[in-house]
Design a protein around this motif. Structure first.
Motif: not given
Length: 100
Positions: A28, A32-33, A35-36, A39-40
């Motif tokens: 990724h 993207e890392h 963003e995840r 969100k977590r």
């Protein structure tokens, strides 16, 4: 020399941006890392409460400064600002309607 420094720093910033958007880290992109992970770990309701608290603090400070300047200028004081949201007011009105 200053222009050369600016040019080097700009090139570094652009290079970092390109890497974050298109680099491959574990299948990724780094964005993207991030963003995840965001969100977590970030709870939207807590973020909204912090935002609302900051807005209330800002409004209170603004009102205090306005009141102080009005007092110095001899203007009459304003009534206190209402801090009840429309949803809260609607809920109170529904409760009052049920009691009647």
């Amino acid at each position: 020399m200053t222009f050369l420094k600016w040019l080097v720093w700009t090139a570094c910033a652009v290079g970092l941006g390109v890497f974050l958007a298109s680099g491959d880290v574990g299948g990724h992109t780094p964005l993207e890392h991030m963003e995840r992970a965001w969100k977590r770990n970030v709870n939207p309701s807590k973020l909204d409460r912090v935002k609302d608290g900051l807005e209330d603090t800002y409004e209170s400070a603004k009102d205090a400064v306005t009141d102080a300047t009005d007092k110095v200028q001899g203007k009459p004081a304003k009534p206190p600002r209402e801090r009840i949201s429309k949803d809260e007011r609607d809920a109170v009105n529904r409760l009052i309607a049920q009691k009647k």
